[in-house]
Design a protein around this motif. Structure first.
Motif: not given
Length: 267
Positions: A91-109
Motif C-alpha cells: 500500500p502507498v499513502i497519498r494525499a486525497t488530492s492525488f489523481p484517481k485515474k491514470t493519464k490514460s483515464g483508467t481508474a486507480l484502485v
C-alpha cells in the motif's frame, strides 16, 4: 559559457537515441519529450530544470535523468502480472488530492483512509513501482479485498526500526528507510499499538511525505508545537508530499488534528 536550451536539447538527443523511441522539443514551452513510437506513451522533461541541475551537478545529473526516464518508459511498455507477484504488492499513502485515474483515464484502485489521506496499491518493480489500476485487477481476476489484504500483510512484514530524538522532554521516532514505503508503515497497526502501549504522553503520528513516518510521544505543550513545525518542514521539503497535519492515534483510529501554538490540538 551558460548552458542554453538548444545545447541541452542536443545533449538529451544523445542520451535518448533509440530506434523504438521518438524525441521532440517544444521550443516555446521549453519541454523535451521522449515517447514510444508505437504507443506514443512518453515522458516530458522540463529543460530549465535539467539545466539548473546540470549546472549544479554536471554529468551525474544527466545520468540520473537518463536512468529515471528510461525506467519510466520501460514501465509504460510492460504488462505487469499480479499473480505470482504477491510478495511485491504494497500500500502507498497519498494525499486525497492525488489523481484517481491514470493519464490514460483508467481508474486507480484506492481506499479512503482519513480526511487527509487515501491508500493506493503498488506493484514493486525493484527500482520503481506501478500503481495498480482497475484494469490490472480485473484482468487478473483479483478482488479488491484480496489486494488490500495482501498489501497490508506485506507492509507489516517490513522492518520498523525507528530512530529516536528527545526534544524538550518529548520523544520523537522517525522511520526513514528510503524504501518507498516509509509513510505506508502508518498502516502497521501492531507497530502503532506497541508505541501506544509504551507511551508516557499522547501518541501523535505524521506522514508529511512518502519517505518518512513520525511517531511522537507528546508529554507537554511544547511537544505539540515542535511536532507541528517539524511536520510542516518535512511536508515542504518532501519529494512526494502527503499532509502537513499530524494525526491523533486512539483506539486504532487516526484523526487529523490542527495544532495551535502552545496549545493542545483541536480535533
Amino acid at each position: 559559457m551558460k548552458m542554453t536550451s538548444i545545447k541541452m536539447k542536443r545533449k538529451l538527443d544523445e542520451l535518448f537515441t533509440r530506434d523504438d523511441w521518438r524525441v521532440s522539443f517544444n521550443r516555446d514551452k521549453d519541454i523535451y519529450r521522449v515517447e514510444w513510437k508505437d504507443t506514443k506513451q512518453g515522458v516530458k522533461i522540463n529543460i530549465p530544470n535539467v539545466i539548473a541541475k546540470y549546472e549544479r551537478r554536471g554529468d551525474i545529473a544527466l545520468e540520473e535523468l537518463q536512468f529515471h526516464v528510461s525506467e519510466s518508459l520501460k514501465m509504460m511498455n510492460e504488462e505487469h502480472q499480479l499473480e505470482g507477484k504477491e510478495k511485491h504488492i504494497y500500500p502507498v499513502i497519498r494525499a486525497t488530492s492525488f489523481p484517481k485515474k491514470t493519464k490514460s483515464g483508467t481508474a486507480l484502485v484506492y481506499t479512503e483512509h482519513t480526511a487527509e489521506t487515501n491508500i493506493y496499491y503498488a506493484l514493486d518493480l525493484g527500482t520503481t513501482y506501478q500503481l495498480i489500476d482497475e484494469n490490472m485487477l480485473n484482468e487478473q481476476g483479483w478482488s479488491y479485498e484480496r489486494l488490500k489484504e495482501i498489501s497490508l500483510f506485506n507492509i507489516r512484514s517490513l522492518d520498523v526500526n525507528p530512530k529516536k530524538d528527545i526534544v524538550a522532554e518529548n520523544d520523537f521516532y522517525f522511520i526513514a528507510t528510503q524504501d518507498g514505503y516509509d509513510a505506508s508503515r502508518i498502516l502497521n497497526e501492531a507497530f502503532l499499538e506497541e508505541m501506544k502501549a509504551n507511551a508516557v504522553g499522547e501518541i501523535l503520528v505524521a506522514v508529511p511525505h512518502q519517505d518518512v513516518l513520525i511517531v511522537a510521544d507528546v508529554k507537554n505543550k511544547m511537544g505539540y508545537d515542535i511536532l507541528a513545525q517539524m511536520t510542516m518542514k518535512f511536508f515542504a521539503e518532501g519529494r512526494v508530499p502527503i499532509t502537513s497535519l499530524p494525526f491523533a492515534y486512539d483506539e486504532k483510529h487516526l484523526e487529523p488534528v490542527f495544532i495551535l501554538a502552545k496549545n493542545k490540538p483541536e480535533k
